[in-house]
Design a protein around this motif. Structure first.
Motif, PDB file in Angstrom:
ATOM      1  N   ASN A   2       0.662  -1.259   0.139  1.00 46.19           N
ATOM      2  CA  ASN A   2       0.180  -0.163  -0.209  1.00 46.19           C
ATOM      3  C   ASN A   2       0.593   1.401   0.028  1.00 46.19           C
ATOM      4  O   ASN A   2       1.892   1.052   0.390  1.00 46.19           O
ATOM      5  CB  ASN A   2      -1.116   0.272   1.269  1.00 46.19           C
ATOM      6  N   GLU A  15      -5.970   0.162   4.660  1.00 44.12           N
ATOM      7  CA  GLU A  15      -6.258  -1.259   5.854  1.00 44.12           C
ATOM      8  C   GLU A  15      -5.107  -1.333   4.701  1.00 44.12           C
ATOM      9  O   GLU A  15      -4.500  -1.809   3.299  1.00 44.12           O
ATOM     10  CB  GLU A  15      -6.889  -1.410   5.208  1.00 44.12           C
ATOM     11  N   TYR A  16      -4.056  -2.469   5.909  1.00 39.66           N
ATOM     12  CA  TYR A  16      -2.824  -2.976   5.371  1.00 39.66           C
ATOM     13  C   TYR A  16      -3.294  -4.550   5.243  1.00 39.66           C
ATOM     14  O   TYR A  16      -3.898  -5.223   6.719  1.00 39.66           O
ATOM     15  CB  TYR A  16      -1.995  -2.662   6.543  1.00 39.66           C
ATOM     16  N   SER A  17      -2.297  -5.363   4.681  1.00 38.18           N
ATOM     17  CA  SER A  17      -2.648  -6.739   4.626  1.00 38.18           C
ATOM     18  C   SER A  17      -3.184  -7.580   5.941  1.00 38.18           C
ATOM     19  O   SER A  17      -1.628  -6.619   6.726  1.00 38.18           O
ATOM     20  CB  SER A  17      -2.638  -7.379   3.205  1.00 38.18           C
ATOM     21  N   PRO A  18      -2.766  -8.656   6.410  1.00 41.44           N
ATOM     22  CA  PRO A  18      -2.164  -8.964   7.071  1.00 41.44           C
ATOM     23  C   PRO A  18      -0.604  -9.259   7.855  1.00 41.44           C
ATOM     24  O   PRO A  18       0.124  -8.841   8.406  1.00 41.44           O
ATOM     25  CB  PRO A  18      -2.934 -10.275   8.100  1.00 41.44           C
ATOM     26  N   GLU A  19       0.007  -9.788   5.802  1.00 41.96           N
ATOM     27  CA  GLU A  19       1.147 -10.206   6.245  1.00 41.96           C
ATOM     28  C   GLU A  19       2.273  -8.513   5.345  1.00 41.96           C
ATOM     29  O   GLU A  19       3.001  -8.092   6.558  1.00 41.96           O
ATOM     30  CB  GLU A  19       1.736 -10.486   4.654  1.00 41.96           C
ATOM     31  N   ASP A  20       1.576  -7.648   5.245  1.00 46.76           N
ATOM     32  CA  ASP A  20       2.065  -6.026   5.493  1.00 46.76           C
ATOM     33  C   ASP A  20       2.424  -5.866   6.609  1.00 46.76           C
ATOM     34  O   ASP A  20       3.489  -5.050   6.580  1.00 46.76           O
ATOM     35  CB  ASP A  20       1.927  -4.838   4.138  1.00 46.76           C
ATOM     36  N   SER A  22       1.866  -7.282   9.376  1.00 47.99           N
ATOM     37  CA  SER A  22       3.418  -8.467  10.291  1.00 47.99           C
ATOM     38  C   SER A  22       4.465  -7.420   9.829  1.00 47.99           C
ATOM     39  O   SER A  22       5.572  -7.517  10.968  1.00 47.99           O
ATOM     40  CB  SER A  22       2.813  -9.365  10.051  1.00 47.99           C
ATOM     41  N   TYR A  42       6.178   1.466   2.474  1.00 49.42           N
ATOM     42  CA  TYR A  42       4.515   1.651   2.737  1.00 49.42           C
ATOM     43  C   TYR A  42       4.381   2.756   3.132  1.00 49.42           C
ATOM     44  O   TYR A  42       3.492   2.924   3.298  1.00 49.42           O
ATOM     45  CB  TYR A  42       4.497   0.645   4.089  1.00 49.42           C
TER      46      TYR A  42
END
Length: 95
Positions: A2, A15-20, A22, A42
């Protein structure tokens, strides 16, 4: 990944993905990863990263992180020794 304008407020963070998310938190905890690297990947400047960490970590973990990163020269490219030209310890990623 993002990305967004650097003048956005933390309330407007995407909103960031859970992977991003982390990976952002992992990079923030790493001693040798400068804030500028997180911003380049990011789009989070240091202030926005602090707000994200405050939101995502438990209070005690956030306080430990802030204590650890405050004044740490390796977290800021301008304060870093020019001899350090990598983002991680040579023994961190063993092959």
């Amino acid at each position: 990944m993002n990305t967004f304008s650097k003048d956005r407020s933390p309330e407007q963070d995407p909103e960031y993905s859970p992977e991003d998310l982390s990976r952002i938190i992992e990079m923030a905890w790493e001693d040798r990863t400068p804030f500028e690297a997180i911003e380049n990947l990011y789009g989070l400047n240091q202030h926005q990263l602090i707000e994200l960490m405050r939101k995502e970590l438990k209070r005690s973990s956030f306080e430990l992180w802030r204590k650890r990163t405050t004044g740490r020269t390796t977290k800021h490219l301008k304060l870093r020794s020019p001899e350090i030209n990598r983002g991680y310890c040579p023994s961190q990623y063993k092959r």
